[in-house]
Design a protein around this motif. Structure first.
Motif, mmCIF file in Angstrom:
data_model
loop_
_atom_site.group_PDB
_atom_site.id
_atom_site.type_symbol
_atom_site.label_atom_id
_atom_site.label_comp_id
_atom_site.label_asym_id
_atom_site.label_seq_id
_atom_site.Cartn_x
_atom_site.Cartn_y
_atom_site.Cartn_z
ATOM 1 N N GLN A 110 -32.182 -48.891 7.627
ATOM 2 C CA GLN A 110 -32.143 -49.507 6.302
ATOM 3 C C GLN A 110 -32.106 -48.426 5.243
ATOM 4 O OE1 GLN A 110 -35.160 -52.396 5.623
ATOM 5 N NE2 GLN A 110 -34.476 -52.856 3.557
ATOM 6 N N VAL A 111 -31.296 -48.630 4.193
ATOM 7 C CA VAL A 111 -31.113 -47.613 3.161
ATOM 8 C C VAL A 111 -31.475 -48.163 1.790
ATOM 9 C CG1 VAL A 111 -29.380 -46.215 1.983
ATOM 10 C CG2 VAL A 111 -29.297 -46.456 4.439
ATOM 11 N N VAL A 153 -19.143 -41.147 5.129
ATOM 12 C CA VAL A 153 -19.308 -42.245 4.190
ATOM 13 C C VAL A 153 -19.364 -43.496 5.059
ATOM 14 C CG1 VAL A 153 -18.289 -43.550 2.300
ATOM 15 C CG2 VAL A 153 -18.136 -41.055 2.327
ATOM 16 N N VAL A 154 -20.496 -44.200 4.988
ATOM 17 C CA VAL A 154 -20.771 -45.278 5.928
ATOM 18 C C VAL A 154 -20.949 -46.601 5.192
ATOM 19 C CG1 VAL A 154 -22.300 -46.005 7.795
ATOM 20 C CG2 VAL A 154 -21.949 -43.583 7.376
ATOM 21 N N GLU A 155 -20.343 -47.628 5.729
ATOM 22 C CA GLU A 155 -20.463 -48.960 5.153
ATOM 23 C C GLU A 155 -21.878 -49.491 5.351
ATOM 24 O OE1 GLU A 155 -18.180 -53.256 5.521
ATOM 25 O OE2 GLU A 155 -17.476 -51.560 6.690
ATOM 26 N N LEU A 156 -22.369 -50.210 4.348
ATOM 27 C CA LEU A 156 -23.668 -50.866 4.455
ATOM 28 C C LEU A 156 -23.463 -52.314 4.875
ATOM 29 C CD1 LEU A 156 -25.611 -49.681 1.289
ATOM 30 C CD2 LEU A 156 -25.905 -48.926 3.632
ATOM 31 N N ILE A 157 -24.215 -52.741 5.858
ATOM 32 C CA ILE A 157 -24.175 -54.122 6.319
ATOM 33 C C ILE A 157 -25.601 -54.654 6.221
ATOM 34 C CG2 ILE A 157 -23.696 -55.663 8.253
ATOM 35 C CD1 ILE A 157 -21.660 -53.556 9.221
ATOM 36 N N ASN A 158 -25.815 -55.606 5.308
ATOM 37 C CA ASN A 158 -27.148 -56.157 5.054
ATOM 38 C C ASN A 158 -28.176 -55.066 4.756
ATOM 39 O OD1 ASN A 158 -26.278 -58.835 5.461
ATOM 40 N ND2 ASN A 158 -26.516 -58.602 7.660
ATOM 41 N N GLY A 159 -27.771 -54.053 3.975
ATOM 42 C CA GLY A 159 -28.679 -52.977 3.575
ATOM 43 C C GLY A 159 -28.918 -51.916 4.626
ATOM 44 N N ARG A 160 -28.208 -51.994 5.738
ATOM 45 C CA ARG A 160 -28.367 -51.010 6.821
ATOM 46 C C ARG A 160 -27.068 -50.240 7.009
ATOM 47 N NH1 ARG A 160 -32.806 -51.465 9.862
ATOM 48 N NH2 ARG A 160 -34.084 -53.300 9.554
ATOM 49 N N ARG A 170 -21.975 -54.597 -6.237
ATOM 50 C CA ARG A 170 -22.827 -54.463 -5.055
ATOM 51 C C ARG A 170 -22.463 -53.193 -4.292
ATOM 52 N NH1 ARG A 170 -21.628 -60.526 -3.307
ATOM 53 N NH2 ARG A 170 -19.629 -59.495 -3.305
ATOM 54 N N VAL A 171 -23.469 -52.517 -3.747
ATOM 55 C CA VAL A 171 -23.244 -51.298 -2.967
ATOM 56 C C VAL A 171 -22.618 -51.687 -1.630
ATOM 57 C CG1 VAL A 171 -24.332 -49.324 -1.861
ATOM 58 C CG2 VAL A 171 -25.196 -50.136 -4.052
ATOM 59 N N THR A 172 -21.462 -51.083 -1.326
ATOM 60 C CA THR A 172 -20.772 -51.389 -0.071
ATOM 61 C C THR A 172 -20.797 -50.230 0.916
ATOM 62 O OG1 THR A 172 -18.644 -50.707 -0.985
ATOM 63 C CG2 THR A 172 -19.213 -53.047 -1.138
ATOM 64 N N ALA A 173 -20.953 -48.989 0.395
ATOM 65 C CA ALA A 173 -20.957 -47.817 1.278
ATOM 66 C C ALA A 173 -21.672 -46.655 0.583
ATOM 67 C CB ALA A 173 -19.541 -47.409 1.645
ATOM 68 N N VAL A 174 -22.275 -45.787 1.397
ATOM 69 C CA VAL A 174 -22.944 -44.585 0.892
ATOM 70 C C VAL A 174 -22.673 -43.431 1.850
ATOM 71 C CG1 VAL A 174 -24.835 -45.816 -0.256
ATOM 72 C CG2 VAL A 174 -25.108 -45.100 2.108
ATOM 73 N N ARG A 175 -22.918 -42.221 1.375
ATOM 74 C CA ARG A 175 -22.832 -41.058 2.261
ATOM 75 C C ARG A 175 -24.102 -41.031 3.095
ATOM 76 N NH1 ARG A 175 -19.278 -37.406 2.379
ATOM 77 N NH2 ARG A 175 -18.594 -37.747 0.243
ATOM 78 N N CYS A 176 -23.981 -40.818 4.386
ATOM 79 C CA CYS A 176 -25.118 -40.790 5.293
ATOM 80 C C CYS A 176 -26.088 -39.679 4.873
ATOM 81 C CB CYS A 176 -24.652 -40.569 6.725
ATOM 82 S SG CYS A 176 -26.011 -40.470 7.912
ATOM 83 N N PRO A 177 -27.381 -39.991 4.749
ATOM 84 C CA PRO A 177 -28.357 -38.985 4.324
ATOM 85 C C PRO A 177 -28.833 -38.047 5.450
ATOM 86 C CG PRO A 177 -29.434 -41.105 4.556
ATOM 87 C CD PRO A 177 -27.969 -41.330 4.796
ATOM 88 N N SER A 178 -28.363 -38.247 6.659
ATOM 89 C CA SER A 178 -28.787 -37.412 7.775
ATOM 90 C C SER A 178 -28.252 -35.986 7.622
ATOM 91 C CB SER A 178 -28.280 -38.002 9.094
ATOM 92 O OG SER A 178 -28.662 -37.199 10.179
ATOM 93 N N THR A 179 -29.086 -34.989 7.909
ATOM 94 C CA THR A 179 -28.675 -33.593 7.846
ATOM 95 C C THR A 179 -27.525 -33.352 8.817
ATOM 96 O OG1 THR A 179 -30.932 -32.955 7.322
ATOM 97 C CG2 THR A 179 -29.476 -31.218 8.124
ATOM 98 N N GLY A 180 -26.450 -32.766 8.323
ATOM 99 C CA GLY A 180 -25.304 -32.452 9.168
ATOM 100 C C GLY A 180 -24.299 -33.584 9.310
ATOM 101 N N CYS A 181 -24.583 -34.742 8.749
ATOM 102 C CA CYS A 181 -23.647 -35.873 8.816
ATOM 103 C C CYS A 181 -23.206 -36.194 7.393
ATOM 104 C CB CYS A 181 -24.307 -37.097 9.437
ATOM 105 S SG CYS A 181 -23.184 -38.517 9.571
ATOM 106 N N ASP A 182 -21.946 -35.979 7.103
ATOM 107 C CA ASP A 182 -21.412 -36.251 5.768
ATOM 108 C C ASP A 182 -20.552 -37.501 5.738
ATOM 109 O OD1 ASP A 182 -22.609 -34.095 4.466
ATOM 110 O OD2 ASP A 182 -21.016 -32.730 5.072
#
Length: 57
Positions: A53-54, A29-36, A15-27
């Protein structure tokens, strides 16, 4: 809703637990909580992608 193509972090069950934030200028690595994205900061202010939501593609 946001789409990220970055390699996600997975738990032992695949299961996906964290992703790199897709926002420009924000690198962050952010935890996902219920897909957000968890609330996080960029340059000392709340990132505009916090609580969005991601879909991992």
């Amino acid at each position: 809703m946001a789409l990220t193509f970055e390699m996600p972090l997975l738990d032992d069950e695949g299961r996906v637990t964290a992703v790199r934030c897709p926002s420009t200028g924000c690198d962050a690595v952010v935890e996902l909580i219920n897909g957000r994205l968890e609330r996080h900061s960029v340059r000392g202010q709340k990132c505009e992608m916090s609580d969005v939501q991601v879909v991992v593609g």
